[in-house]
Design a protein around this motif. Structure first.
Motif, PDB file in Angstrom:
ATOM      1  N   LEU A  65      70.796  41.837  44.106  1.00 57.76           N
ATOM      2  CA  LEU A  65      71.529  40.658  43.671  1.00 57.76           C
ATOM      3  C   LEU A  65      71.007  39.414  44.383  1.00 57.76           C
ATOM      4  O   LEU A  65      70.786  38.367  43.760  1.00 57.76           O
ATOM      5  N   ALA A  66      70.801  39.520  45.689  1.00 57.93           N
ATOM      6  CA  ALA A  66      70.318  38.374  46.463  1.00 57.93           C
ATOM      7  C   ALA A  66      68.928  37.946  46.005  1.00 57.93           C
ATOM      8  O   ALA A  66      68.641  36.747  45.872  1.00 57.93           O
ATOM      9  N   GLU A  67      68.054  38.923  45.765  1.00 62.55           N
ATOM     10  CA  GLU A  67      66.700  38.601  45.318  1.00 62.55           C
ATOM     11  C   GLU A  67      66.729  37.921  43.954  1.00 62.55           C
ATOM     12  O   GLU A  67      66.011  36.946  43.709  1.00 62.55           O
ATOM     13  N   LYS A  68      67.575  38.421  43.071  1.00 68.39           N
ATOM     14  CA  LYS A  68      67.693  37.839  41.735  1.00 68.39           C
ATOM     15  C   LYS A  68      68.150  36.388  41.799  1.00 68.39           C
ATOM     16  O   LYS A  68      67.708  35.539  41.008  1.00 68.39           O
ATOM     17  N   MET A  69      69.027  36.085  42.742  1.00 70.63           N
ATOM     18  CA  MET A  69      69.587  34.742  42.834  1.00 70.63           C
ATOM     19  C   MET A  69      68.874  33.853  43.845  1.00 70.63           C
ATOM     20  O   MET A  69      69.260  32.696  44.040  1.00 70.63           O
ATOM     21  N   GLY A  70      67.870  34.392  44.513  1.00 70.94           N
ATOM     22  CA  GLY A  70      67.127  33.579  45.469  1.00 70.94           C
ATOM     23  C   GLY A  70      67.870  33.308  46.757  1.00 70.94           C
ATOM     24  O   GLY A  70      67.585  32.323  47.451  1.00 70.94           O
ATOM     25  N   PRO A  92      83.786  46.702  42.040  1.00 73.05           N
ATOM     26  CA  PRO A  92      83.040  47.180  43.215  1.00 73.05           C
ATOM     27  C   PRO A  92      81.548  47.360  42.935  1.00 73.05           C
ATOM     28  O   PRO A  92      81.138  47.676  41.826  1.00 73.05           O
ATOM     29  N   ILE A  93      80.765  47.132  43.986  1.00 76.56           N
ATOM     30  CA  ILE A  93      79.322  47.349  43.918  1.00 76.56           C
ATOM     31  C   ILE A  93      79.026  48.744  44.461  1.00 76.56           C
ATOM     32  O   ILE A  93      79.416  49.080  45.580  1.00 76.56           O
ATOM     33  N   LEU A  94      78.358  49.552  43.664  1.00 70.40           N
ATOM     34  CA  LEU A  94      77.946  50.877  44.127  1.00 70.40           C
ATOM     35  C   LEU A  94      76.737  50.724  45.049  1.00 70.40           C
ATOM     36  O   LEU A  94      75.830  49.942  44.787  1.00 70.40           O
ATOM     37  N   ASN A  95      76.755  51.471  46.146  1.00 70.97           N
ATOM     38  CA  ASN A  95      75.672  51.391  47.129  1.00 70.97           C
ATOM     39  C   ASN A  95      75.462  49.938  47.565  1.00 70.97           C
ATOM     40  O   ASN A  95      74.418  49.342  47.305  1.00 70.97           O
ATOM     41  N   PRO A  96      76.451  49.332  48.227  1.00 70.52           N
ATOM     42  CA  PRO A  96      76.410  47.898  48.546  1.00 70.52           C
ATOM     43  C   PRO A  96      75.145  47.463  49.280  1.00 70.52           C
ATOM     44  O   PRO A  96      74.563  46.435  48.942  1.00 70.52           O
ATOM     45  N   GLY A  97      74.734  48.225  50.291  1.00 66.71           N
ATOM     46  CA  GLY A  97      73.581  47.812  51.075  1.00 66.71           C
ATOM     47  C   GLY A  97      72.340  47.599  50.237  1.00 66.71           C
ATOM     48  O   GLY A  97      71.590  46.649  50.438  1.00 66.71           O
ATOM     49  N   ARG A  98      72.112  48.498  49.270  1.00 67.64           N
ATOM     50  CA  ARG A  98      70.918  48.395  48.429  1.00 67.64           C
ATOM     51  C   ARG A  98      71.109  47.360  47.315  1.00 67.64           C
ATOM     52  O   ARG A  98      70.261  46.495  47.091  1.00 67.64           O
TER      53      ARG A  98
END
Length: 344
Positions: A81-86, A70-76
């Motif tokens: 993660l998205a920024e890191k992967m473009g 699970p991802i803690l604090n999914p919204g943030r």
């Protein structure tokens, strides 16, 4: 120092061409040192370990560890993660709060009807995925022919499929490499009727370019789903038969057939007799890196000129070029983007 030693030391980059700009891009290969270590050290010195790590069970375990926690604090955190992967969260159908695990993010749906426009030409052949593509020929006298580098033709389709082997002999191919950051739905590259669909069991080799070079013809050794599409039907693309081969890779747990004729609505199994609209979602990789191979019959279609020229460029540092001894360069394409058209 040979290519693999250079790659292992990190001194040899892998580059591709960005189609939109024509620029040469250095690819940041995910887990590069670990994958190359597996393929150079474990493969040579501990074959049992190599076989275990490229098995279905290991792929499922690795997939769970990387994608299901699970991802803690999914919204943030999904924004990080998205920024890191473009990746662009604005393209996604679901809001950021939906992405409570990396798996949900990697299996994301996008507003492709808005963000991935498709040419109106009914004769156009389009990319099945957001991917990096190499185009080539199965014809021995073609300048694009390279004998059994990425796959063994007969093994790819299946030795027990003589009819399809005859149909695609001497034809053309496009290999689409999906990296872990990519959108992982596959879309139909052509319009036509499914005349056959079957699975071939196999291993789960990495599609890292260095690993591909070290493991001869990996795409025809991995687990794969083969769909044969007849496009010479009313409403079809009119390029004869096309074979779409979806190849599983390391950490890919499954290839799910889930065709939707409109957006992602009412997904259904792909089966014989189903008509596939060009550019519509056909299947989903769960999750990781993977590859699509599309085969075309000889003399029925022509690849786009820029893809042909890019494949043969010698000013790009491609591991494929170094490993196979001649220019073999990838171009980054978007799903539903034109890659060729029917020959009139």
């Amino acid at each position: 120092m040979n290519l693999m030693k250079k790659a292992w030391s990190g001194s040899f980059p892998h580059q591709y061409i960005q189609r939109r700009t024509g620029g040469i891009v250095d690819e940041a290969l995910v887990g590069d040192l670990a994958v190359l270590g597996l393929y150079s050290t474990a493969r040579e010195k501990a074959g049992w370990l190599f076989n275990a790590l490229t098995s279905a069970r290991a792929s499922r375990v690795l997939g769970f560890c990387n994608y299901d926690l699970p991802i803690l604090n999914p919204g943030r955190n999904v924004r990080v993660l998205a920024e890191k992967m473009g990746a662009d969260l604005d393209e996604c159908v679901d809001p950021p709060e939906y992405f409570t695990s990396a798996r949900r993010f990697f299996e994301r749906k996008i507003k492709y009807w808005q963000t991935r426009p498709m040419p109106e030409d009914p004769r156009a052949v389009v990319s099945p995925a957001d991917a990096r593509v190499i185009v080539g020929s199965l014809e021995e006298h073609s300048s694009l022919y390279l004998k059994e580098s990425l796959f063994g033709f007969e093994d790819l389709l299946g030795l027990d499929k003589p009819g399809w082997l005859r149909a695609f002999k001497g034809g053309d191919y496009a290999v689409f490499r999906l990296t872990p950051d990519k959108y992982h739905y596959n879309h139909s590259p052509v319009a036509g009727q499914v005349v056959d669909i079957y699975e071939i069991h196999g291993a789960y080799h990495s599609c890292n370019p260095g690993a591909v070079i070290m493991e001869a013809t990996p795409y025809s050794k991995n687990k794969r789903a083969v769909t044969i599409i007849d496009t010479d039907v009313p409403g079809g693309t009119q390029i004869g038969l096309a074979a779409m081969i979806e190849v599983a890779a390391m950490m890919i747990g499954d290839i799910v057939q889930c065709y939707s004729g409109r957006e992602y609505d009412s997904p259904q199994e792909v089966e014989q007799g189903l008509f596939l609209e060009k550019g519509q979602p056909k299947s989903l990789y769960r999750p990781g890196s993977s590859t699509d191979v599309v085969l075309f019959q000889k003399g029925r279609m022509q690849f786009s000129g820029d893809l042909l020229q890019n494949t043969l460029r010698t000013d790009v540092q491609s591991r494929f070029s170094q490993g196979f001894g001649r220019a073999m360069v990838e171009t980054e394409v978007l799903v539903r983007e034109q890659i060729g058209c029917a020959l009139s």
